[in-house]
Write an enzyme that holds these catalytic residues in place. Structure first.
Site, short mmCIF file in Angstrom:
data_model
loop_
_atom_site.label_atom_id
_atom_site.label_comp_id
_atom_site.label_asym_id
_atom_site.label_seq_id
_atom_site.Cartn_x
_atom_site.Cartn_y
_atom_site.Cartn_z
CG HIS A 110 -1.83 1.15 1.32
ND1 HIS A 110 -2.82 1.37 0.40
CD2 HIS A 110 -1.91 2.16 2.22
CE1 HIS A 110 -3.48 2.46 0.72
NE2 HIS A 110 -2.96 2.97 1.82
CE LYS A 122 -0.54 5.75 1.41
NZ LYS A 122 -1.47 5.89 2.56
CG ASP A 151 -5.06 2.20 -3.07
OD1 ASP A 151 -4.94 2.51 -1.86
OD2 ASP A 151 -5.80 1.28 -3.46
#
Length: 307
Positions: free
Chosen positions: A139, A160, A178
């Site tokens: 991730h 992020k 992702d």
């Protein structure tokens, strides 16, 4: 174990299939290296790696011509009896009809390339090493910043994707958001890419899914990138000591490879995109032989010794 279909190899290296009647649908290549069966043509089959693609070049072809078709066909038949994935004749070398008959008998396809043997070997090995490399999915977000692959990790919702969006605005390129697929292509190189289904998409909480390639153009995205630096985003903790000098590198390990890792605390007022950009430039400087932290340390040490 990962495999690559023989059909994909044929398409990638542009090989000619001389035995179309042999069914290749179920043939899988499991080894990245190829083999030139010179010793096998001489009758030595100890340690024969029959899982590899077998390449016949000018040397092997000339040897078979000198041995005669009967002896050569016997050795080729024995090689095929090991169920090798395929035999590739390079340099557009002629293939005797006896070999084609053996191909049909054993169900081992014979392929041919116009390229030099060394070129076919190098291209197949390079490509297969990537395709068959060990891999994991993590991730995070992977961005190309000034040519350095920066993997941004952290807890879900820490920001992020927003950092990636700001970096794209600043002219850098998105590789994956992702989920990042990491392949170990060598003991020194990790290659990151996006899953096919999410490639070029970014998820922004409150807005939804955006297509970076469509919004910002093809220059804003990239399909693959080596992972050179990891930046771990974490919530600010006043009880924790954070590195302020950077004299000693911290590392994180993926698939047995160590990658330089920086932990960046998140708090209001910090522009994380600029911090990531600066970290990438600083990392590049270190690779080129200049360490700012070490330079400052030497200056302080020199100043103290002179006072």
């Amino acid at each position: 174990m990962y495999t690559v279909s023989l059909q994909k190899c044929i398409e990638k290296v542009q090989l000619e299939n001389l035995t179309k009647e042999v069914d290749i649908d179920g043939i899988e290549v499991t080894q990245a290296d190829v083999n030139r069966p010179a010793l096998q043509l001489a009758g030595f089959f100890d340690y024969f790696d029959h899982h590899r693609l077998q390449l016949i070049g000018q040397v092997e072809h000339t040897y078979m011509e000198k041995q005669g078709i009967e002896k050569s066909a016997e050795m080729i038949g024995k090689i095929m009896s090991y169920k090798v994935p395929a035999i590739v004749f390079c340099r557009d070398l002629p293939v005797p009809e006896e070999f084609l008959e053996l191909s049909r008998k054993y169900g081992v396809p014979i392929l041919r390339s116009k390229a030099a043997t060394s070129s076919v070997s190098a291209e197949l090995t390079r490509w297969l090493k990537v395709e068959l490399a060990p891999r994991i999915s993590i991730h995070g977000v992977l961005v190309d910043i000034y040519g350095e692959g920066v993997l941004i990790t952290g807890e879900s919702g820490i920001g992020k994707s927003e950092v990636a969006l700001e970096l794209i605005h600043r002219g850098h390129r998105l590789v994956s958001d992702d989920v990042v697929e990491i392949k170990k292509v060598s003991d020194a190189t990790l290659l990151g890419s996006a899953p096919d289904i999410t490639r070029h998409f970014i998820e922004l909480r409150g807005i939804g899914i955006v297509d970076a390639k469509t919004l910002f153009g093809v220059e804003s995205v990239k399909d693959t990138q080596s992972i050179d630096l990891v930046i771990k985003l974490e919530e600010w903790n006043k009880e924790q000591e954070y590195d302020r000098m950077g004299l000693e590198e911290q590392y994180i390990e993926y698939l047995g490879n160590k990658v330089v890792c920086h932990s960046i605390p998140i708090r209001p007022g910090r522009n994380v995109a600029i911090i990531c950009e600066s970290a990438a430039v600083n990392f590049r400087q270190k690779k080129m032989g200049y360490n700012a932290a070490l330079e400052l340390y030497n200056r302080v040490t020199s100043n103290l010794s002179n006072s």
